[in-house]
Design a protein around this motif. Sequence first.
Motif, short mmCIF file in Angstrom:
data_model
loop_
_atom_site.label_atom_id
_atom_site.label_comp_id
_atom_site.label_asym_id
_atom_site.label_seq_id
_atom_site.Cartn_x
_atom_site.Cartn_y
_atom_site.Cartn_z
N ASN A 1 0.85 -1.19 0.00
CA ASN A 1 0.00 0.00 0.00
C ASN A 1 0.88 1.24 0.00
OD1 ASN A 1 -2.49 -1.35 0.05
ND2 ASN A 1 -2.33 -1.67 2.26
N HIS B 1 -6.60 1.39 -3.82
CA HIS B 1 -5.50 2.13 -3.21
C HIS B 1 -5.91 3.58 -3.01
CE1 HIS B 1 -2.69 -1.21 -3.79
NE2 HIS B 1 -3.31 -1.39 -4.94
N GLU C 1 -8.10 -4.47 -6.22
CA GLU C 1 -7.29 -3.77 -5.23
C GLU C 1 -7.71 -2.30 -5.27
OE1 GLU C 1 -3.08 -4.09 -5.54
OE2 GLU C 1 -3.08 -6.28 -5.45
#
Length: 465
Positions: free
Chosen positions: A62, A265, A263
């Motif tokens: 991350n 972010h 995902e």
Amino acid sequence: MISYEARYQFVYFVLSGIVAGIIIALVYISIQDTTNEHRAEEVMKIQQTLTFLKPKKEWNYNNTWQFIGDPYYRQQVYSAYFDPRTELYNPSDFDSNYIYYGSIRVFAVLPLRLQAPIICSIKYEDTFIKQVKAYEAFPMNEHENMKFSGYTIMCPLRLRRGAAIVNLPESVAIIYTANPLSEEVPTYVSISYSKENVLAKPNKTLAVCVGPLQQRYSQVLRLVEFIEIYRLLGADKFYFFRLDVSPEIDKVLGYYERAKMAEVHEWNFYGYQFEVEVHYAGIMVELNECVYRATFVDGYRYVAVVDLDEILVPLKCNTLLDYLRGAEDGRTSAFVFRNVFFFKKGPNDTMSMPRGVQNRFLYTQVKVKRTFLPLPPHVRSKCIVNGRTTIEMGNHRVWRQLEGISETNVHIKEGLMFHYREKCTGCRADPLIVDFTARRFGSIIWDQVDEVCEKVFQNGICPMD
């Protein structure tokens, strides 16, 4: 007085000398090219014999935007990746004592006209720090000549010949004299490595990168339809970068995250006037960072770079994977799909809607009229890139790729980019045609969208906006 014959001989000897010089130069260039080619091959072979040791730490992959040095300057860094491609170096830089075994690619936002040279401060797990001059550092294309630009920075990694083990660095900072605190208090960013062998070539299939989700994005049904139709087209991983979205969008993103299909972010890119000081929420950094993440961390061979209103559609194959398998020749950096518009404000065609459907507006299924003539390549076109051969990605094209690699413009009879939007360039002037291609999956797309909406929302309805 010089005779005609003497003058002729003089000209002959001069021309002969010029020709001989050209031949010698060409031979020299040929020898240099051959030597450079041998050097590059040698380095690649040596790289394969090395043992790479990643830092012993917990990796969460991350990232977040961090200020470099003094926040007053509004210069930020986001992420860094280990890039194993020795092909990025000029073989003439190789010497008898050291070899380049890879590089670190850093993504940042800096002043467009930054004059100071950039130094990479590379930190190892044992706290050892090595400073090296960036091998390349320049603004990305499509900066729109604004005050700030995305930067791609390549930090070289090399070791002495004869070494067998490589201890890879843990983090990297960029420092430069134009921001004195960048050296006094460096901002170190963790280096992301492949989740597998760092030299493993991408072997997964197709991932999708989407531009920053911003301006309180709230079109839930469009997001679900987008993901589900790309899944039917062969994609199995999606990357989103969240700047500003509605709570309902967060629920959908959370569902796909838990299902290991996406995902998400954080894109905490604040402190700038978008479209005045920096282009479109730093999209050039985001797209490039996403391609590197999908390629060099998760191991995807192909990455589609699109927006949520754009669907890359193969016309002679059922899926994008089928098309790519047939079209790939090993020398392609990107497959460029040309743009046609579907006018979102036009009438809906609901003839194919199955009975009992709860979510009754899927734009790919009810919008069937499009512009007849595709726009030229690089004009609103979108790409599927081979990340292993791509150096710098743009919004509508690849700007830089490995030497000897080039883009392929997808033939308009083999694939198009279907662009569903309200502002439809040419929809009122050019002739429109009916195109049912997006209905190829029948009721499956309707069923999948309904299934997701039922799992995420109690009433089973995904909000449209």
